[in-house]
Scaffold this motif. Structure first.
Motif, short mmCIF file in Angstrom:
data_model
loop_
_atom_site.label_atom_id
_atom_site.label_comp_id
_atom_site.label_asym_id
_atom_site.label_seq_id
_atom_site.Cartn_x
_atom_site.Cartn_y
_atom_site.Cartn_z
N CYS A 49 -2.93 -9.90 3.21
CA CYS A 49 -1.80 -8.97 3.24
C CYS A 49 -2.21 -7.64 3.88
CB CYS A 49 -1.32 -8.68 1.82
SG CYS A 49 -0.75 -10.13 0.93
N GLU A 50 -1.22 -6.94 4.40
CA GLU A 50 -1.46 -5.59 4.88
C GLU A 50 -1.66 -4.68 3.67
OE1 GLU A 50 0.97 -4.76 8.90
OE2 GLU A 50 2.20 -5.03 7.11
N ILE A 51 -2.45 -3.65 3.85
CA ILE A 51 -2.66 -2.67 2.79
C ILE A 51 -1.96 -1.39 3.21
CG2 ILE A 51 -4.34 -1.29 1.53
CD1 ILE A 51 -6.25 -3.63 1.73
N GLY A 52 -1.06 -0.93 2.35
CA GLY A 52 -0.33 0.30 2.61
C GLY A 52 -1.14 1.49 2.16
N LEU A 53 -1.20 2.51 3.00
CA LEU A 53 -1.90 3.75 2.69
C LEU A 53 -0.85 4.81 2.42
CD1 LEU A 53 -4.59 5.42 2.69
CD2 LEU A 53 -4.12 5.86 5.09
N ASP A 57 2.04 10.08 -2.09
CA ASP A 57 3.05 9.09 -2.49
C ASP A 57 4.05 8.74 -1.38
OD1 ASP A 57 2.12 8.44 -5.01
OD2 ASP A 57 3.08 10.18 -5.93
N GLU A 58 3.67 8.91 -0.13
CA GLU A 58 4.52 8.52 0.99
C GLU A 58 3.74 7.54 1.86
OE1 GLU A 58 6.60 10.65 4.78
OE2 GLU A 58 6.47 11.77 2.92
N LEU A 59 4.34 6.39 2.15
CA LEU A 59 3.69 5.37 2.97
C LEU A 59 3.47 5.94 4.37
CD1 LEU A 59 2.63 2.46 3.31
CD2 LEU A 59 4.96 1.82 3.97
N THR A 60 2.20 6.05 4.77
CA THR A 60 1.89 6.65 6.07
C THR A 60 1.24 5.67 7.04
OG1 THR A 60 -0.20 7.47 5.18
CG2 THR A 60 1.66 8.99 5.18
N ALA A 61 0.69 4.56 6.53
CA ALA A 61 0.06 3.58 7.42
C ALA A 61 0.04 2.22 6.73
CB ALA A 61 -1.35 3.99 7.77
N ARG A 62 0.04 1.18 7.55
CA ARG A 62 -0.12 -0.20 7.09
C ARG A 62 -1.32 -0.75 7.84
NH1 ARG A 62 5.52 -2.21 5.53
NH2 ARG A 62 4.68 -4.30 5.78
N THR A 79 -3.71 13.34 -2.30
CA THR A 79 -3.72 12.15 -3.14
C THR A 79 -3.48 10.93 -2.25
OG1 THR A 79 -2.82 13.39 -5.00
CG2 THR A 79 -2.64 11.00 -5.11
N VAL A 80 -4.39 9.96 -2.38
CA VAL A 80 -4.32 8.74 -1.57
C VAL A 80 -4.16 7.56 -2.52
CG1 VAL A 80 -5.56 7.28 0.08
CG2 VAL A 80 -5.84 9.76 0.15
N ARG A 81 -3.22 6.69 -2.20
CA ARG A 81 -2.99 5.49 -2.99
C ARG A 81 -2.94 4.30 -2.05
NH1 ARG A 81 1.68 3.09 -4.71
NH2 ARG A 81 2.96 4.80 -3.95
N LEU A 82 -3.47 3.17 -2.49
CA LEU A 82 -3.51 1.95 -1.69
C LEU A 82 -2.81 0.83 -2.43
CD1 LEU A 82 -7.30 2.23 -0.85
CD2 LEU A 82 -5.44 2.72 0.73
N ALA A 83 -2.04 0.03 -1.71
CA ALA A 83 -1.36 -1.11 -2.31
C ALA A 83 -1.04 -2.13 -1.23
CB ALA A 83 -0.06 -0.67 -2.99
N ILE A 114 -11.77 0.94 2.87
CA ILE A 114 -11.09 0.36 1.73
C ILE A 114 -11.98 -0.69 1.09
CG2 ILE A 114 -9.08 -0.98 1.00
CD1 ILE A 114 -7.59 0.27 3.39
N SER A 115 -12.07 -0.63 -0.24
CA SER A 115 -12.86 -1.59 -0.99
C SER A 115 -11.98 -2.17 -2.09
CB SER A 115 -14.08 -0.88 -1.60
OG SER A 115 -14.82 -1.76 -2.39
N GLN A 116 -12.27 -3.40 -2.49
CA GLN A 116 -11.52 -4.06 -3.55
C GLN A 116 -12.36 -4.06 -4.81
OE1 GLN A 116 -10.13 -7.91 -2.44
NE2 GLN A 116 -8.65 -8.01 -4.10
N THR A 117 -11.78 -3.56 -5.91
CA THR A 117 -12.46 -3.54 -7.21
C THR A 117 -11.59 -4.29 -8.22
OG1 THR A 117 -11.40 -1.51 -8.00
CG2 THR A 117 -13.39 -1.25 -6.66
N THR A 118 -12.06 -4.42 -9.43
CA THR A 118 -11.27 -5.07 -10.46
C THR A 118 -10.04 -4.24 -10.83
OG1 THR A 118 -12.65 -4.06 -12.16
CG2 THR A 118 -13.21 -6.30 -11.47
N ALA A 119 -10.08 -2.93 -10.56
CA ALA A 119 -8.95 -2.05 -10.85
C ALA A 119 -7.99 -1.92 -9.67
CB ALA A 119 -9.47 -0.67 -11.25
N GLY A 120 -8.26 -2.60 -8.57
CA GLY A 120 -7.41 -2.52 -7.39
C GLY A 120 -8.20 -2.03 -6.19
N TYR A 121 -7.48 -1.52 -5.21
CA TYR A 121 -8.13 -1.03 -3.99
C TYR A 121 -8.54 0.42 -4.18
CZ TYR A 121 -5.83 -5.13 -2.11
OH TYR A 121 -5.40 -6.41 -1.90
#
Length: 130
Positions: A49-53, A57-62, A79-83, A114-121
């Protein structure tokens, strides 16, 4: 008479343009920008899947595998969030993932991957380019 009035108007206009240019240059020197580079390495994250950056709290990149995104941002905390983003199988679900706070300094280039952990990206610092 008309020539002198025209010359006076041209001089006043040129002076105002020069003043604006100097003020803009001064603002750039005083404030500065920070560069944030986020990359998704091919083997770091196992999802197709693509990861949204999200910045503030505003989607700025996929980002797909092997892609990166860079941003010129004002210095300070961001603040940076990945999903995951995309079709039904790539939706992150109902829970909002926690964001990370990054401190950016003027004139500095901050590189993360970007790294994947048990808590998410999560973002981890990338090694400097040599």
């Amino acid at each position: 008479m008309h020539r002198s009035a025209f010359a006076l108007m041209c001089s006043a206009f040129a002076a105002s343009c020069l003043t604006s240019a100097v003020q803009a240059a001064d603002y750039g020197l005083d404030q500065g920008y920070a560069v944030l580079i986020v990359s998704r390495e091919r083997l770091q994250v196992s999802t197709q899947c693509e990861i949204g950056l999200y910045l503030q709290d505003e989607l700025t990149a996929r980002l797909d595998q092997g892609q990166s995104a860079s941003f010129n941002l004002p210095p300070g905390e961001v603040t940076v969030r990945l999903a995951t983003v995309g079709n039904k199988t790539c939706q992150p679900g109902i829970n909002q993932l926690d964001g990370q706070r990054l401190a950016l300094k003027a004139g500095q280039i901050s590189r993360y991957r970007i790294s994947q952990t048990t808590a998410g990206y999560k973002l981890i610092p990338a090694p400097p380019i040599q």
